[in-house]
Design a protein around this motif. Structure first.
Motif, short mmCIF file in Angstrom:
data_model
loop_
_atom_site.label_atom_id
_atom_site.label_comp_id
_atom_site.label_asym_id
_atom_site.label_seq_id
_atom_site.Cartn_x
_atom_site.Cartn_y
_atom_site.Cartn_z
N ALA A 175 -17.41 -7.95 6.98
CA ALA A 175 -17.39 -9.41 7.09
C ALA A 175 -16.72 -9.86 8.38
O ALA A 175 -17.14 -10.85 9.00
CB ALA A 175 -16.70 -10.01 5.87
N SER A 176 -15.68 -9.16 8.80
CA SER A 176 -14.98 -9.50 10.04
C SER A 176 -15.89 -9.31 11.25
O SER A 176 -15.97 -10.18 12.13
CB SER A 176 -13.71 -8.65 10.20
N ILE A 177 -16.58 -8.16 11.28
CA ILE A 177 -17.48 -7.88 12.41
C ILE A 177 -18.63 -8.88 12.43
O ILE A 177 -18.94 -9.47 13.47
CB ILE A 177 -18.03 -6.44 12.30
N VAL A 221 -15.77 -19.90 8.51
CA VAL A 221 -15.90 -18.44 8.66
C VAL A 221 -14.87 -17.71 7.80
O VAL A 221 -15.20 -16.71 7.14
CB VAL A 221 -15.75 -18.03 10.14
N ILE A 222 -13.64 -18.20 7.78
CA ILE A 222 -12.59 -17.55 6.98
C ILE A 222 -12.93 -17.62 5.49
O ILE A 222 -12.81 -16.62 4.76
CB ILE A 222 -11.22 -18.22 7.25
N ILE A 223 -13.37 -18.80 5.04
CA ILE A 223 -13.74 -18.96 3.62
C ILE A 223 -14.91 -18.05 3.27
O ILE A 223 -14.91 -17.38 2.22
CB ILE A 223 -14.07 -20.42 3.30
N HIS A 228 -17.26 -13.21 0.73
CA HIS A 228 -17.96 -11.93 0.83
C HIS A 228 -17.15 -10.82 0.16
O HIS A 228 -17.67 -10.05 -0.65
CB HIS A 228 -18.20 -11.56 2.31
N VAL A 229 -15.89 -10.75 0.53
CA VAL A 229 -15.02 -9.70 -0.02
C VAL A 229 -14.89 -9.84 -1.54
O VAL A 229 -14.98 -8.86 -2.28
CB VAL A 229 -13.63 -9.75 0.65
N ALA A 230 -14.69 -11.07 -2.00
CA ALA A 230 -14.54 -11.32 -3.44
C ALA A 230 -15.82 -10.97 -4.20
O ALA A 230 -15.76 -10.37 -5.28
CB ALA A 230 -14.18 -12.79 -3.68
N PHE A 231 -16.97 -11.31 -3.62
CA PHE A 231 -18.24 -11.03 -4.29
C PHE A 231 -18.49 -9.52 -4.37
O PHE A 231 -18.93 -9.00 -5.40
CB PHE A 231 -19.39 -11.73 -3.57
N PHE A 232 -18.22 -8.83 -3.27
CA PHE A 232 -18.39 -7.38 -3.27
C PHE A 232 -17.45 -6.71 -4.28
O PHE A 232 -17.85 -5.80 -5.01
CB PHE A 232 -18.14 -6.79 -1.88
N TYR A 233 -16.22 -7.18 -4.32
CA TYR A 233 -15.27 -6.58 -5.25
C TYR A 233 -15.66 -6.88 -6.70
O TYR A 233 -15.55 -6.02 -7.57
CB TYR A 233 -13.84 -7.08 -4.98
N GLY A 234 -16.12 -8.11 -6.94
CA GLY A 234 -16.60 -8.45 -8.28
C GLY A 234 -17.80 -7.60 -8.67
O GLY A 234 -17.91 -7.17 -9.82
N SER A 235 -18.69 -7.35 -7.71
CA SER A 235 -19.86 -6.50 -7.98
C SER A 235 -19.42 -5.07 -8.27
O SER A 235 -20.02 -4.39 -9.11
CB SER A 235 -20.80 -6.51 -6.77
N TYR A 236 -18.37 -4.62 -7.58
CA TYR A 236 -17.84 -3.28 -7.83
C TYR A 236 -17.30 -3.16 -9.26
O TYR A 236 -17.56 -2.17 -9.95
CB TYR A 236 -16.73 -2.95 -6.83
N LYS A 237 -16.56 -4.16 -9.70
CA LYS A 237 -16.01 -4.13 -11.06
C LYS A 237 -17.14 -4.16 -12.09
O LYS A 237 -17.07 -3.48 -13.13
CB LYS A 237 -15.06 -5.31 -11.28
N LEU A 238 -18.18 -4.93 -11.80
CA LEU A 238 -19.34 -4.97 -12.69
C LEU A 238 -20.05 -3.62 -12.70
O LEU A 238 -20.49 -3.16 -13.76
CB LEU A 238 -20.30 -6.08 -12.24
#
Length: 256
Positions: A175-177, A221-223, A228-238
């Motif tokens: 997401a940063s890149i 951009v920060i939000i 992005h990070v939250a969605f990916f992490y939520g997908s990982y937990k799922l």
């Protein structure tokens, strides 16, 4: 903001049904086969993803390169993750599998809820007329098939290993890149430059008008990075929950 179009309904649903049927057939044929044998269909898909992307890049260069074709979109991660999971064996192999399954599940969630954001009805209409439109539809559907195969051929299991920190690190780096390069090249990688969702984009523009473009764009951009990070992490937990349930179901079947 149309989540599904008629074109998506009449193409995506039948395609997914066919994918499931093929996977069920392959699961019967490859049942109890060694891991590497079950990986063969997955390796074929990895090769097709790479080949289609290479062809896209070549055609873009010939036509006059479009910066939007730089592989910095979220779905561009599959160009790297899927072949790595298919062919790499060694240290970090299970982390790569977790990352691949996480991003794949993320796409499947979006395709189930908002396929029109992933590719438009115009992409479907021009499927046989323009290679870039063909690639957009073909590539994303192939990734869906890849995830269905991962589940159907029992290639998903992480056996309780915890890779959440790697998901957080990898998604933050990506997401940063993507966020920084989007601003430098003024190109909309993964919505980091402008938002493709109309009502949200209108609100963002209103904030920019109130605070100034620089401050408003920085906040946006920060939000978006955090989302992005939250969605990916939520997908990982799922994914972890899905993996746990599938392992439990297969364990019960084996006992019976």
């Amino acid at each position: 903001m149309q989540l599904w179009t008629f074109e998506h309904f009449v193409t995506l649903i039948p395609t997914v049904i066919i994918m499931i049927l093929i996977t069920l057939l392959l699961s019967k044929l490859l049942k109890n086969k060694p891991y590497e044998v079950r990986m063969i269909p997955f390796k074929i898909i990895a090769g097709l993803l790479l080949l289609s992307e290479i062809l896209k890049q070549v055609i873009s260069i010939i036509k006059g390169y479009n910066l939007y074709h730089i592989p910095l979109h979220v779905c561009s991660l599959f160009i790297f993750l899927v072949p790595l999971m298919a062919f790499y064996r060694g240290k970090g192999e299970k982390v790569i599998r977790s990352l691949t399954c996480t991003v794949s599940l993320s796409l499947c969630i979006f395709m189930a809820v908002y396929p029109n954001l992933i590719y438009s009805d115009m992409s479907i209409a021009n499927f046989f007329k323009d290679y870039f439109e063909f690639h957009t539809v073909f590539f994303h559907n192939l990734v869906i098939f890849e995830f269905i195969l991962i589940i159907g051929l029992n290639l998903h299991s992480i056996k309780g290993l915890k890779h959440g920190k790697y998901v957080l690190i990898a998604s933050s780096i990506y997401a940063s890149i993507a966020g920084i390069v989007s601003q430098i090249l003024k190109t909309n990688f993964s919505n980091f430059y402008t938002c493709n969702i109309g009502p949200v984009n209108d609100f963002v523009n209103m904030v920019k008008n109130a605070l100034g473009y620089g401050a408003g764009q920085t906040i946006y951009v920060i939000i978006l990075l955090l989302l992005h990070v939250a969605f990916f992490y939520g997908s990982y937990k799922l994914y972890c929950l899905l993996d746990f349930l599938l392992v439990k179901i297969r364990s019960k079947k084996q006992k019976n």
